[in-house]
Design a protein around this motif. Structure first.
Motif, short mmCIF file in Angstrom:
data_model
loop_
_atom_site.label_atom_id
_atom_site.label_comp_id
_atom_site.label_asym_id
_atom_site.label_seq_id
_atom_site.Cartn_x
_atom_site.Cartn_y
_atom_site.Cartn_z
N LEU A 263 -12.98 43.78 -36.09
CA LEU A 263 -12.42 42.60 -35.45
C LEU A 263 -12.45 42.78 -33.94
O LEU A 263 -12.39 43.90 -33.44
N PRO A 264 -12.52 41.70 -33.22
CA PRO A 264 -12.57 41.80 -31.77
C PRO A 264 -11.34 42.50 -31.19
O PRO A 264 -10.22 42.26 -31.61
N VAL A 265 -11.56 43.41 -30.24
CA VAL A 265 -10.49 44.04 -29.48
C VAL A 265 -10.70 43.55 -28.05
O VAL A 265 -11.66 43.96 -27.40
N GLY A 266 -9.86 42.64 -27.58
CA GLY A 266 -10.14 42.00 -26.30
C GLY A 266 -11.48 41.30 -26.33
O GLY A 266 -12.13 41.11 -25.31
N GLY A 267 -11.91 40.90 -27.51
CA GLY A 267 -13.19 40.21 -27.66
C GLY A 267 -14.36 41.12 -27.95
O GLY A 267 -15.40 40.67 -28.41
N TRP A 268 -14.20 42.43 -27.68
CA TRP A 268 -15.32 43.36 -27.86
C TRP A 268 -15.47 43.82 -29.30
O TRP A 268 -14.47 43.97 -30.01
N THR B 229 -19.79 37.25 -17.67
CA THR B 229 -19.63 36.99 -19.10
C THR B 229 -20.60 37.86 -19.88
O THR B 229 -21.74 38.06 -19.45
N PHE B 230 -20.13 38.38 -21.00
CA PHE B 230 -20.94 39.25 -21.85
C PHE B 230 -21.26 38.55 -23.16
O PHE B 230 -20.35 38.06 -23.85
N HIS B 231 -22.53 38.50 -23.52
CA HIS B 231 -22.96 37.85 -24.77
C HIS B 231 -23.69 38.84 -25.65
O HIS B 231 -24.70 39.43 -25.24
N CYS B 232 -23.23 39.00 -26.89
CA CYS B 232 -24.03 39.73 -27.88
C CYS B 232 -24.90 38.73 -28.62
O CYS B 232 -24.47 37.60 -28.89
N VAL B 233 -26.08 39.16 -28.97
CA VAL B 233 -27.04 38.29 -29.64
C VAL B 233 -26.54 37.86 -31.03
O VAL B 233 -27.01 36.86 -31.57
N THR B 234 -25.59 38.56 -31.61
CA THR B 234 -25.08 38.18 -32.93
C THR B 234 -24.02 37.08 -32.84
O THR B 234 -23.49 36.67 -33.87
N GLY B 235 -23.70 36.62 -31.62
CA GLY B 235 -22.88 35.42 -31.52
C GLY B 235 -21.49 35.58 -30.94
O GLY B 235 -20.75 34.61 -30.88
N TRP B 236 -21.12 36.78 -30.49
CA TRP B 236 -19.80 36.90 -29.86
C TRP B 236 -19.96 37.07 -28.35
O TRP B 236 -20.98 37.56 -27.86
N THR B 237 -18.90 36.63 -27.66
CA THR B 237 -18.94 36.57 -26.20
C THR B 237 -17.62 37.12 -25.67
O THR B 237 -16.57 36.95 -26.29
#
Ligand SMILES: Nc1nc2c(c(=O)[nH]1)N[C@H]1C(S)=C(S)[C@@H](COP(=O)(O)O)O[C@H]1N2
Ligand SMILES: [Mo]
Length: 227
Positions: A49-54, A101-109
């Motif tokens: 699950l995201p930790v601060g979004g990461w 802003t940070f974007h992962c290719v799997t869809g989370w930002t």
């Protein structure tokens, strides 16, 4: 192979790897965020699950351990003056900061990420690329992860070799002591646990390129999952 099959295949793999990480010790800001959750099960959830979004990614299920006294950043290949920088030498270079802003290719930002580190031009000034050099191959201490960017891309005003995240030295899960940042491209270009920059004539395929992702990973304009 269809793009989505590739996507699901990769995602399943990453989830498996994340599960394998749950037994490892956590350090730095991530561990402070996770500290209320102490059971092994909660740490596993912390990975998924995201930790601060990461979400913390590794391809090998292990995270290289940073030792400030022995770590070196090798900068070599097509350069006039190869360098082997210590952590202190890297930190002594002019410091740059940014929020991007940070974007992962799997869809989370992750929005508003505060990075600090050095602009690549500082490193190029040290080693002096030869005219034949067009790109940098970034090699991780986590084998066999690597990727590359062109010299032009590395001269973007917001490209950096980051050694701080959120005002703290980069934590082990986030790639201590240094990782590559180029906000215009998906996160897979951002090699964590960086150990070598090799200046090259042509961009080699990195880990995720060998698995079907585009060499140019422009956010929203490459073959990944478009969030
Ligand atoms: N060495 C290494 N660097 C890596 C990866 C990896 O698995 N190993 N994953 C990449 C991907 S796909 C993303 S989205 C980001 C994730 O950064 P984080 O683990 O700090 O959240 O790291 C990138 N750098
Ligand atoms: Mo990613």
């Amino acid at each position: 192979m269809q793009a989505d099959q590739r996507h699901y295949g990769r995602r399943g793999f990453l989830l498996l790897v994340a599960g394998g990480l749950s037994s490892l010790a956590w350090a730095g800001p991530a561990s402070r965020l996770l500290s209320p959750l102490t059971s092994a099960g909660s740490q596993l959830l912390g990975d998924l699950l995201p930790v601060g979004g990461w979400r913390i990614y590794t391809i090998s299920g292990t995270m290289p351990l940073f030792d400030p006294s022995s770590w070196r950043l090798e900068i070599d290949g097509l350069v006039k003056h190869p360098h082997s920088l210590s952590y202190d030498e890297l930190r002594a270079l002019p410091k740059a900061e940014q929020i991007s802003t940070f974007h992962c290719v799997t869809g989370w930002t992750v929005n508003n990420v505060h990075w600090a580190g050095v602009r690549f031009q500082q490193l190029f000034d040290l080693v002096q690329p030869l005219p034949s050099a067009t790109a940098v191959r970034f090699v991780s201490a986590e084998h066999p992860y690597e990727d590359s960017l062109t010299l032009d891309q590395l001269r973007f005003p917001d490209a950096m070799l980051a050694y701080e995240l959120g005002g703290e030295p980069l934590s082990r899960p986030h790639g201590a002591p240094a990782r590559v940042v180029l906000p215009e491209m998906y996160g897979y270009k951002g090699v964590k646990w960086l150990t070598r920059m090799e200046l090259v004539e042509r961009q080699p395929e990195g880990y995720w390129e060998q698995n079907g992702y585009d060499q140019d990973a422009w956010v929203g304009r490459s073959n990944g999952y478009h969030s």
